[in-house]
Design a protein around this motif. Structure first.
Motif, PDB file in Angstrom:
ATOM      1  N   SER A  48       0.827  -1.196   0.000  1.00 57.49           N
ATOM      2  CA  SER A  48       0.000   0.000   0.000  1.00 57.49           C
ATOM      3  C   SER A  48       0.870   1.257   0.000  1.00 57.49           C
ATOM      4  O   SER A  48       0.618   2.195  -0.763  1.00 57.49           O
ATOM      5  CB  SER A  48      -0.919  -0.007   1.222  1.00 57.49           C
ATOM      6  OG  SER A  48      -1.662   1.171   1.275  1.00 57.49           O
ATOM      7  N   GLY A  78       2.484   1.732  -3.355  1.00 59.98           N
ATOM      8  CA  GLY A  78       1.519   2.287  -4.305  1.00 59.98           C
ATOM      9  C   GLY A  78       1.312   3.776  -4.104  1.00 59.98           C
ATOM     10  O   GLY A  78       1.226   4.536  -5.065  1.00 59.98           O
ATOM     11  N   LEU A  79       1.244   4.197  -2.850  1.00 61.13           N
ATOM     12  CA  LEU A  79       1.081   5.625  -2.564  1.00 61.13           C
ATOM     13  C   LEU A  79       2.300   6.425  -3.017  1.00 61.13           C
ATOM     14  O   LEU A  79       2.168   7.530  -3.557  1.00 61.13           O
ATOM     15  CB  LEU A  79       0.825   5.848  -1.076  1.00 61.13           C
ATOM     16  CG  LEU A  79      -0.537   5.395  -0.560  1.00 61.13           C
ATOM     17  CD1 LEU A  79      -0.599   5.522   0.956  1.00 61.13           C
ATOM     18  CD2 LEU A  79      -1.650   6.185  -1.211  1.00 61.13           C
ATOM     19  N   ARG A  80       3.500   5.872  -2.787  1.00 60.31           N
ATOM     20  CA  ARG A  80       4.717   6.566  -3.226  1.00 60.31           C
ATOM     21  C   ARG A  80       4.741   6.692  -4.751  1.00 60.31           C
ATOM     22  O   ARG A  80       5.138   7.739  -5.281  1.00 60.31           O
ATOM     23  CB  ARG A  80       5.964   5.822  -2.729  1.00 60.31           C
ATOM     24  CG  ARG A  80       6.264   6.047  -1.262  1.00 60.31           C
ATOM     25  CD  ARG A  80       7.633   5.529  -0.883  1.00 60.31           C
ATOM     26  NE  ARG A  80       7.798   4.117  -1.160  1.00 60.31           N
ATOM     27  CZ  ARG A  80       7.526   3.123  -0.311  1.00 60.31           C
ATOM     28  NH1 ARG A  80       7.073   3.412   0.885  1.00 60.31           N
ATOM     29  NH2 ARG A  80       7.715   1.869  -0.654  1.00 60.31           N
ATOM     30  N   GLU A  81       4.323   5.637  -5.443  1.00 56.67           N
ATOM     31  CA  GLU A  81       4.290   5.695  -6.908  1.00 56.67           C
ATOM     32  C   GLU A  81       3.286   6.739  -7.386  1.00 56.67           C
ATOM     33  O   GLU A  81       3.572   7.492  -8.326  1.00 56.67           O
ATOM     34  CB  GLU A  81       3.958   4.321  -7.473  1.00 56.67           C
ATOM     35  CG  GLU A  81       5.070   3.303  -7.310  1.00 56.67           C
ATOM     36  CD  GLU A  81       4.658   1.896  -7.692  1.00 56.67           C
ATOM     37  OE1 GLU A  81       3.485   1.689  -8.080  1.00 56.67           O
ATOM     38  OE2 GLU A  81       5.515   0.992  -7.587  1.00 56.67           O
ATOM     39  N   LEU A  82       2.123   6.797  -6.750  1.00 53.59           N
ATOM     40  CA  LEU A  82       1.136   7.804  -7.133  1.00 53.59           C
ATOM     41  C   LEU A  82       1.641   9.212  -6.838  1.00 53.59           C
ATOM     42  O   LEU A  82       1.416  10.131  -7.635  1.00 53.59           O
ATOM     43  CB  LEU A  82      -0.183   7.555  -6.395  1.00 53.59           C
ATOM     44  CG  LEU A  82      -0.981   6.334  -6.838  1.00 53.59           C
ATOM     45  CD1 LEU A  82      -2.180   6.138  -5.918  1.00 53.59           C
ATOM     46  CD2 LEU A  82      -1.434   6.477  -8.277  1.00 53.59           C
ATOM     47  N   ASP A  83       2.327   9.388  -5.711  1.00 53.97           N
ATOM     48  CA  ASP A  83       2.900  10.698  -5.400  1.00 53.97           C
ATOM     49  C   ASP A  83       3.951  11.092  -6.431  1.00 53.97           C
ATOM     50  O   ASP A  83       4.025  12.262  -6.834  1.00 53.97           O
ATOM     51  CB  ASP A  83       3.532  10.695  -4.005  1.00 53.97           C
ATOM     52  CG  ASP A  83       2.492  10.750  -2.897  1.00 53.97           C
ATOM     53  OD1 ASP A  83       1.328  11.089  -3.193  1.00 53.97           O
ATOM     54  OD2 ASP A  83       2.867  10.460  -1.741  1.00 53.97           O
ATOM     55  N   GLU A 126       4.080  10.135  -9.580  1.00 54.32           N
ATOM     56  CA  GLU A 126       3.383  10.489 -10.803  1.00 54.32           C
ATOM     57  C   GLU A 126       2.808  11.897 -10.682  1.00 54.32           C
ATOM     58  O   GLU A 126       2.879  12.699 -11.626  1.00 54.32           O
ATOM     59  CB  GLU A 126       2.254   9.505 -11.079  1.00 54.32           C
ATOM     60  CG  GLU A 126       2.697   8.146 -11.580  1.00 54.32           C
ATOM     61  CD  GLU A 126       1.520   7.220 -11.787  1.00 54.32           C
ATOM     62  OE1 GLU A 126       0.392   7.713 -12.011  1.00 54.32           O
ATOM     63  OE2 GLU A 126       1.737   6.002 -11.728  1.00 54.32           O
ATOM     64  N   GLU A 127       2.221  12.181  -9.545  1.00 51.46           N
ATOM     65  CA  GLU A 127       1.622  13.499  -9.324  1.00 51.46           C
ATOM     66  C   GLU A 127       2.691  14.592  -9.362  1.00 51.46           C
ATOM     67  O   GLU A 127       2.475  15.664  -9.943  1.00 51.46           O
ATOM     68  CB  GLU A 127       0.921  13.496  -7.970  1.00 51.46           C
ATOM     69  CG  GLU A 127      -0.061  14.608  -7.756  1.00 51.46           C
ATOM     70  CD  GLU A 127      -0.816  14.411  -6.462  1.00 51.46           C
ATOM     71  OE1 GLU A 127      -0.349  14.970  -5.441  1.00 51.46           O
ATOM     72  OE2 GLU A 127      -1.852  13.735  -6.481  1.00 51.46           O
ATOM     73  N   ASP A 128       3.830  14.328  -8.777  1.00 55.79           N
ATOM     74  CA  ASP A 128       4.935  15.294  -8.798  1.00 55.79           C
ATOM     75  C   ASP A 128       5.428  15.522 -10.230  1.00 55.79           C
ATOM     76  O   ASP A 128       5.712  16.652 -10.621  1.00 55.79           O
ATOM     77  CB  ASP A 128       6.097  14.827  -7.930  1.00 55.79           C
ATOM     78  CG  ASP A 128       5.755  14.867  -6.447  1.00 55.79           C
ATOM     79  OD1 ASP A 128       4.742  15.516  -6.083  1.00 55.79           O
ATOM     80  OD2 ASP A 128       6.476  14.220  -5.651  1.00 55.79           O
ATOM     81  N   GLU A 144       3.691  15.182 -12.977  1.00 57.24           N
ATOM     82  CA  GLU A 144       2.686  15.948 -13.682  1.00 57.24           C
ATOM     83  C   GLU A 144       2.731  17.421 -13.280  1.00 57.24           C
ATOM     84  O   GLU A 144       2.559  18.310 -14.103  1.00 57.24           O
ATOM     85  CB  GLU A 144       1.295  15.380 -13.421  1.00 57.24           C
ATOM     86  CG  GLU A 144       1.039  14.031 -14.070  1.00 57.24           C
ATOM     87  CD  GLU A 144      -0.291  13.432 -13.672  1.00 57.24           C
ATOM     88  OE1 GLU A 144      -1.059  14.074 -12.917  1.00 57.24           O
ATOM     89  OE2 GLU A 144      -0.569  12.304 -14.116  1.00 57.24           O
TER      90      GLU A 144
END
Length: 83
Positions: free
Chosen positions: A65, A68-73, A75-77, A79
């Motif tokens: 979990s 996954g959160l680190r990967e989403l962060d 991606e957000e960074d 972008e």
């Protein structure tokens, strides 16, 4: 499944202790409190291997979990920086 098996074992121990105390005609509220304490002690002594395996499985869930959160962060960074 290890967490579920551990939970089921602990619940079974609690219900067995509560049943024995109920058969001994101990008061209801006292029965539950005593059953919780006695079942905790029995589970702690009788189920150390199950506890370790359940803990390892839960740590795996948490690590996945968090990853996954680190990967989403990330991606957000990316972008936000316009990459």
């Amino acid at each position: 499944m290890r967490v579920l098996a551990y939970w089921a074992a602990r619940t079974g121990i609690f219900l067995a202790v509560a049943g024995v105390l109920w058969l001994l005609n101990v008061l209801d509220v006292v029965t539950l409190l005593m059953a919780m304490l006695i079942a905790w002690a029995i589970g702690y002594v009788a189920l150390p291997g199950m506890r370790v395996r359940a803990q390892a499985q839960m740590e795996g869930w948490v690590n996945r979990s968090e990853r996954g959160l680190r990967e989403l962060d990330a991606e957000e960074d990316d972008e936000a920086e316009g990459r």
